[in-house]
Design an enzyme around this catalytic site. Structure first.
Site, PDB file in Angstrom:
ATOM      1  N   HIS A  54       0.826  -1.222   0.000  1.00 13.32           N
ATOM      2  CA  HIS A  54       0.000   0.000   0.000  1.00 13.32           C
ATOM      3  C   HIS A  54       0.856   1.266   0.000  1.00 13.32           C
ATOM      4  O   HIS A  54       1.880   1.339   0.672  1.00 13.32           O
ATOM      5  CB  HIS A  54      -1.021  -0.015   1.135  1.00 13.32           C
ATOM      6  N   ASP A 168       6.034   1.998   6.939  1.00 15.19           N
ATOM      7  CA  ASP A 168       4.765   1.305   6.666  1.00 15.19           C
ATOM      8  C   ASP A 168       3.973   2.167   5.689  1.00 15.19           C
ATOM      9  O   ASP A 168       3.353   3.141   6.118  1.00 15.19           O
ATOM     10  CB  ASP A 168       4.004   1.118   7.987  1.00 15.19           C
ATOM     11  N   GLU A 200      -5.237   1.578   2.503  1.00 15.18           N
ATOM     12  CA  GLU A 200      -5.093   0.448   3.428  1.00 15.18           C
ATOM     13  C   GLU A 200      -5.227   0.900   4.867  1.00 15.18           C
ATOM     14  O   GLU A 200      -5.867   0.242   5.691  1.00 15.18           O
ATOM     15  CB  GLU A 200      -3.743  -0.259   3.213  1.00 15.18           C
ATOM     16  N   GLU A 201      -4.604   2.024   5.206  1.00  9.30           N
ATOM     17  CA  GLU A 201      -4.644   2.486   6.600  1.00  9.30           C
ATOM     18  C   GLU A 201      -6.040   2.980   6.993  1.00  9.30           C
ATOM     19  O   GLU A 201      -6.320   3.189   8.165  1.00  9.30           O
ATOM     20  CB  GLU A 201      -3.624   3.612   6.829  1.00  9.30           C
ATOM     21  N   ASP A 223       4.149  -6.039   3.658  1.00  8.04           N
ATOM     22  CA  ASP A 223       3.992  -4.970   4.643  1.00  8.04           C
ATOM     23  C   ASP A 223       4.864  -5.304   5.843  1.00  8.04           C
ATOM     24  O   ASP A 223       5.530  -6.344   5.875  1.00  8.04           O
ATOM     25  CB  ASP A 223       2.517  -4.823   5.053  1.00  8.04           C
ATOM     26  N   HIS A 317       3.447   2.654  13.384  1.00  4.40           N
ATOM     27  CA  HIS A 317       2.459   3.741  13.321  1.00  4.40           C
ATOM     28  C   HIS A 317       2.894   5.008  14.058  1.00  4.40           C
ATOM     29  O   HIS A 317       2.128   5.969  14.118  1.00  4.40           O
ATOM     30  CB  HIS A 317       1.060   3.294  13.769  1.00  4.40           C
TER      31      HIS A 317
HETATM   32 ZN   LIG Z   1       0.902  -1.079   6.404  1.00  7.65          ZN
END
Ligand SMILES: [Zn+2]
Length: 355
Positions: A54, A168, A200-201, A223, A317
């Site tokens: 992603h 990410d 995706e997030e 990922d 994150h």
């Molecule tokens: Zn990810």
């Protein structure tokens, strides 16, 4: 990592990746949701593959512009509130129009003992871009709905480790692009659809329309995987930075989602063999609390044989995620070995793999 691309606003990342694909002689198209798709045609008798990562990153959307010029944000994706205080942000209005900002943190001199150990929920956070009034913010182009991301950063730590924003999943995007480059001269291989997916997030389903359109036999998603080599993570698993690429044997997310990916057994043994042949160590992950869009991609058409591969990542994150470049190099090599060994007689029949 330096290109902002909030979920649903991936245009700048997409243009960069389309240019990367064009440099390899691969024309890319964009579907209506924003997935970037580049197909490298191969032997039509072999099962086709969708290899995807992603492009989007988590962040925020402006929710309210206060009279004082301070901004309130709505969060987009799994933003860790305890890692927000005093962060640098970027209001991503467009190339040349982006505006830096910071998350205000109450002056320490005025912080009571109870406040000192409390995580401030995002609803209470005020963002300061320097505007003295709402009119000044509006005049600069900030509106309700404007996208906001962590201030983009990328730098190296010791031992080829990289730190910064949106490891990410820009690390995954980099591996997809690298695999496309390495496989360009390889003739004996399946058709491979390289997909850089969207949102995706946000909702984990952005890659679905790409899978529905491409109807791949196999879907491989790249990922992060949770590195467990810091003291606070040790009980969660056995995945270390710099020890090689990783394969997920189980993922599940219960909070409101009820989905996950149990990989197709054929693909597990394919990549175990590929690791053995190439002398790569392949780490294994089994985690509740993580989820990728492969869990939705596997459900389209007649069902798609799916697997999650990835790289160990720390501090996920947060505005400073860390991974190891050698794991990305290893992941690329693993994929090239695995993908080129998918022959025409490669069986996706589960009954060929007695349990
Ligand atoms: Zn990810």
């Amino acid at each position: 990592m330096l290109i902002p691309g909030l979920s649903g606003r991936e245009g700048r990342v997409r243009r960069r990746l389309a240019a990367e694909m064009a440099g390899l002689g691969l024309a890319a198209t964009t579907d209506r949701l924003g997935n970037l798709i580049a197909t490298a045609d191969g032997d039509p008798d072999r099962p086709s593959v969708m290899l995807f990562a992603h492009m989007d990153q988590l962040g925020f959307v402006v929710r309210k512009i206060e009279r004082t010029g301070l901004l309130r944000l709505e969060r987009l994706g799994g933003v860790p509130e305890r890692a927000l205080a005093a962060q640098e942000l970027l209001i991503a209005l467009g190339e040349g129009r982006d505006i830096p900002a910071i998350v205000g943190n109450k002056s320490h001199h005025a912080t009571s003992p109870e406040e000192r150990h409390r995580v401030v929920p995002y609803q209470e956070i005020l963002v300061d871009a320097g505007f003295p009034s709402a009119d000044a913010a509006l005049a600069a182009g900030v509106k309700i709905g404007s996208p906001v991301v962590y201030a983009p950063r990328a730098f190296t730590l010791a031992e080829d480790r990289i730190a910064g924003t949106s490891v990410d999943d820009r690390a995954g995007c980099a591996v997809v692009a690298e695999v496309a480059r390495l496989l360009a001269p390889v003739r004996e291989r399946p058709t491979i659809h390289f997909v850089f997916s969207t949102q995706e997030e946000y909702n984990l389903r952005g890659a679905m329309p790409a899978a529905q359109a491409l109807k791949p036999d196999i879907a491989i998603q790249l990922d992060l995987m949770l590195a467990t080599d810091t003291p606070d993570m040790q009980a969660r698993g056995d995945l270390a930075l710099g020890e090689g690429p990783a394969m997920s044997l189980y993922s599940f997310h219960g909070r409101g989602t009820l989905n996950g990916t149990i990989p197709h057994p054929t693909l597990v043994s394919l990549f175990e063999r590929a690791a053995e042949q190439t002398g790569l160590s392949l780490q294994r992950s089994a985690q509740v609390g993580v989820l990728t869009d492969s869990s939705y991609v596997q459900l389209v058409h007649h069902g798609v044989a799916a697997i999650d591969l990835g790289f160990p990542c720390r501090y996920t994150h947060s505005a400073r995620e860390v991974c190891d470049l050698s794991d990305l190099v290893g992941l690329s090599a693993l994929l090239v070995a695995g993908l080129s060994s998918i022959e025409a007689d490669f069986s996706l029949d589960r009954d060929d793999y007695p349990e």
